[in-house]
Design a protein around this motif. Structure first.
Motif, mmCIF file in Angstrom:
data_model
loop_
_atom_site.group_PDB
_atom_site.id
_atom_site.type_symbol
_atom_site.label_atom_id
_atom_site.label_comp_id
_atom_site.label_asym_id
_atom_site.label_seq_id
_atom_site.Cartn_x
_atom_site.Cartn_y
_atom_site.Cartn_z
ATOM 1 N N ALA A 20 26.701 34.954 44.618
ATOM 2 C CA ALA A 20 28.162 34.973 44.476
ATOM 3 C C ALA A 20 28.841 36.067 45.301
ATOM 4 O O ALA A 20 30.010 36.364 45.091
ATOM 5 N N LYS A 21 28.134 36.653 46.254
ATOM 6 C CA LYS A 21 28.709 37.753 47.037
ATOM 7 C C LYS A 21 29.638 37.221 48.128
ATOM 8 O O LYS A 21 29.434 36.140 48.663
ATOM 9 N N VAL A 22 30.650 38.019 48.454
ATOM 10 C CA VAL A 22 31.581 37.703 49.527
ATOM 11 C C VAL A 22 31.715 38.922 50.428
ATOM 12 O O VAL A 22 31.954 40.032 49.946
ATOM 13 N N GLU A 23 31.538 38.726 51.737
ATOM 14 C CA GLU A 23 31.677 39.808 52.702
ATOM 15 C C GLU A 23 32.673 39.409 53.784
ATOM 16 O O GLU A 23 32.657 38.270 54.256
ATOM 17 N N THR A 24 33.532 40.345 54.172
ATOM 18 C CA THR A 24 34.496 40.119 55.244
ATOM 19 C C THR A 24 34.079 40.907 56.483
ATOM 20 O O THR A 24 33.412 41.940 56.380
ATOM 21 N N ASP A 49 35.008 42.110 60.840
ATOM 22 C CA ASP A 49 36.081 42.503 61.754
ATOM 23 C C ASP A 49 36.586 41.358 62.616
ATOM 24 O O ASP A 49 37.699 41.418 63.143
ATOM 25 N N ASP A 50 35.771 40.324 62.794
ATOM 26 C CA ASP A 50 36.210 39.172 63.603
ATOM 27 C C ASP A 50 36.949 38.142 62.755
ATOM 28 O O ASP A 50 37.099 36.993 63.155
ATOM 29 N N HIS A 51 37.395 38.556 61.577
ATOM 30 C CA HIS A 51 38.169 37.715 60.654
ATOM 31 C C HIS A 51 37.369 36.525 60.135
ATOM 32 O O HIS A 51 37.922 35.467 59.817
ATOM 33 N N THR A 52 36.058 36.718 60.061
ATOM 34 C CA THR A 52 35.218 35.736 59.386
ATOM 35 C C THR A 52 34.882 36.250 57.994
ATOM 36 O O THR A 52 34.943 37.448 57.721
ATOM 37 N N VAL A 53 34.511 35.319 57.122
ATOM 38 C CA VAL A 53 34.136 35.647 55.753
ATOM 39 C C VAL A 53 32.816 34.950 55.456
ATOM 40 O O VAL A 53 32.684 33.739 55.661
ATOM 41 N N THR A 54 31.835 35.723 54.999
ATOM 42 C CA THR A 54 30.531 35.182 54.626
ATOM 43 C C THR A 54 30.425 35.156 53.108
ATOM 44 O O THR A 54 30.664 36.168 52.453
ATOM 45 N N CYS A 55 30.081 34.003 52.560
ATOM 46 C CA CYS A 55 30.111 33.820 51.104
ATOM 47 C C CYS A 55 28.802 33.217 50.618
ATOM 48 O O CYS A 55 28.212 32.363 51.280
ATOM 49 N N GLY A 56 28.376 33.635 49.432
ATOM 50 C CA GLY A 56 27.281 32.964 48.770
ATOM 51 C C GLY A 56 27.730 31.622 48.216
ATOM 52 O O GLY A 56 28.914 31.411 47.927
ATOM 53 N N GLY A 57 26.783 30.718 48.054
ATOM 54 C CA GLY A 57 27.113 29.382 47.563
ATOM 55 C C GLY A 57 27.663 29.367 46.156
ATOM 56 O O GLY A 57 28.330 28.421 45.748
ATOM 57 N N GLY A 58 27.408 30.436 45.382
ATOM 58 C CA GLY A 58 27.915 30.504 44.021
ATOM 59 C C GLY A 58 29.213 31.267 43.881
ATOM 60 O O GLY A 58 29.695 31.477 42.764
ATOM 61 N N ALA A 59 29.822 31.691 45.000
ATOM 62 C CA ALA A 59 31.079 32.445 44.949
ATOM 63 C C ALA A 59 32.237 31.533 44.559
ATOM 64 O O ALA A 59 32.359 30.412 45.061
ATOM 65 N N HIS A 60 33.107 32.012 43.692
ATOM 66 C CA HIS A 60 34.272 31.245 43.268
ATOM 67 C C HIS A 60 35.348 31.269 44.346
ATOM 68 O O HIS A 60 35.509 32.266 45.055
ATOM 69 N N GLY A 61 36.112 30.190 44.419
ATOM 70 C CA GLY A 61 37.166 30.087 45.419
ATOM 71 C C GLY A 61 38.180 31.210 45.332
ATOM 72 O O GLY A 61 38.628 31.737 46.360
ATOM 73 N N ILE A 62 38.539 31.602 44.122
ATOM 74 C CA ILE A 62 39.536 32.658 43.972
ATOM 75 C C ILE A 62 39.004 33.985 44.499
ATOM 76 O O ILE A 62 39.761 34.798 45.047
ATOM 77 N N LEU A 63 37.689 34.239 44.374
ATOM 78 C CA LEU A 63 37.103 35.466 44.906
ATOM 79 C C LEU A 63 37.119 35.453 46.432
ATOM 80 O O LEU A 63 37.393 36.475 47.071
ATOM 81 N N VAL A 64 36.830 34.303 47.028
ATOM 82 C CA VAL A 64 36.862 34.179 48.487
ATOM 83 C C VAL A 64 38.271 34.466 49.002
ATOM 84 O O VAL A 64 38.462 35.269 49.930
ATOM 85 N N ALA A 65 39.263 33.820 48.391
ATOM 86 C CA ALA A 65 40.649 33.998 48.841
ATOM 87 C C ALA A 65 41.112 35.438 48.646
ATOM 88 O O ALA A 65 41.777 36.017 49.514
ATOM 89 N N SER A 66 40.754 36.036 47.524
ATOM 90 C CA SER A 66 41.187 37.406 47.231
ATOM 91 C C SER A 66 40.527 38.411 48.164
ATOM 92 O O SER A 66 41.165 39.360 48.631
ATOM 93 N N SER A 67 39.240 38.213 48.450
ATOM 94 C CA SER A 67 38.539 39.108 49.365
ATOM 95 C C SER A 67 39.127 39.026 50.768
ATOM 96 O O SER A 67 39.288 40.050 51.450
#
Length: 321
Positions: free
Chosen positions: A108-112, A114-132
């Motif tokens: 469920a981890k989310v990492e942002t 510098d190239d404005h990409t976001v790497t997310c685990g498959g179990g990450a919630h949509g709201i966490l992705v958007a907030s990060s």
């Protein structure tokens, strides 16, 4: 003595002497597995409708290596289904054959970046992705605030809301195949269409990369607030529901067709068409999954009779009738 639904936990290197517990034979050699394997596991509590039968087996891996190890031992001998939040799914009353994979916190981890990409685990919630993404000044992923679910489900179903969908932002995804092999699939290989991908059955999405763009965190946050307010005002939140029931036909809106066919508030058993948003079905009185699915089929029949449009299910329906 274990009963159906009991949980077996194995620490690294600590396993039962054999693959038999309480008369139930595990589908694989369990030595060295560190996750949790549950036979005859209730799924109703894991899906939004709060209905349906049990999984033959539920596996909650400790981490990526544990998942790869488990699936490599299965080697395609049983069907495999990944389960996220269960927000857009009907689990039929007869339960789900084979193995259901539930990804927990390790996925469920989310990492942002510098190239404005976001790497997310498959179990990450949509709201966490958007907030990060917002906090890092990355725009373009605000729509995920409006999708109840996890990244794995978004990738498989080309999840979308409020004018955008996953195919607009996905770079690639990491997938564990049913034989335990980890592969990376670029977005083009998924052949996205509306709420559909070419991701193979039994493949488990464990990570995904999304491409955003530079943005102002305050403006991004304001857009996310607008999405949240729009959901609150238009959808039956905090109910036992499954999200959007039917796909929007080309040039039309499913809810308008359902409403025009006189289905607002229609009931079958303990299931009901939402009066607030007619493309949502509700479990209002201990509905069975047969009630819910049967109501959906009746809505489809009435819409076709009224307008000649054949609605297609958007909600996934899985398991034995």
């Amino acid at each position: 003595m274990d009963q159906p639904g009991d949980v077996w936990n194995w620490d690294d290197g600590m396993a039962p002497d054999c693959a038999v517990e309480g008369g139930i034979e595990a589908p694989v050699d369990t030595s060295g597995l560190r996750g949790t394997l549950t036979p005859d596991a209730p799924l109703a509590k894991l899906v939004w409708f709060k209905s349906g039968g049990n999984a033959d087996w539920l596996f909650e891996p400790a981490d990526l290596d544990d998942l790869k190890n488990f699936l490599s031992r299965l080697d395609g001998t049983l069907p495999v289904m990944a389960l996220g939040l269960g927000s857009n799914m009907i689990v039929r009353d007869g339960g789900v054959p084979g193995v259901v994979i539930k990804l927990g916190k390790p996925f469920a981890k989310v990492e942002t970046h510098d190239d404005h990409t976001v790497t997310c685990g498959g179990g990450a919630h949509g709201i966490l992705v958007a907030s990060s993404a917002r906090d890092a000044g990355i725009a373009g992923l605000e729509f995920m605030r409006g999708i109840p679910g996890t990244v794995g489900g978004f990738v498989r179903m080309n999840g979308g809301a409020y004018g955008r969908e996953v195919s607009d932002v996905l770079i690639d995804c990491e997938v564990v195949m049913p034989d335990g092999q980890l592969i990376t699939l670029p977005a083009a290989d998924l052949q996205y269409t509306y709420r559909h991908s070419a991701l193979p059955d039994g493949a488990v999405v464990v990570a995904a990369r999304f491409q955003g763009e530079p943005g102002d965190p305050e403006a991004i946050g304001a857009k996310m607030d607008e999405i949240a307010e729009a959901r609150e005002n238009s959808q039956p939140l905090r109910t036992k529901t499954g999200g959007s029931t039917f796909k929007n036909p080309p040039g039309k809106k499913a809810w308008e067709l359902v409403d025009a066919a006189g289905c607002r508030g229609l009931k079958m058993g303990g299931a009901q068409v939402s009066e607030k948003h007619t493309n949502f079905l509700l479990n209002v009185d201990n509905a069975t999954s047969a009630d819910i699915e049967g109501l959906g089929e009746e809505v489809k029949r009435r819409v076709y009779e009224h307008s000649g449009v054949e609605l297609e299910w958007e909600i996934q329906r899985v398991g034995r009738p």
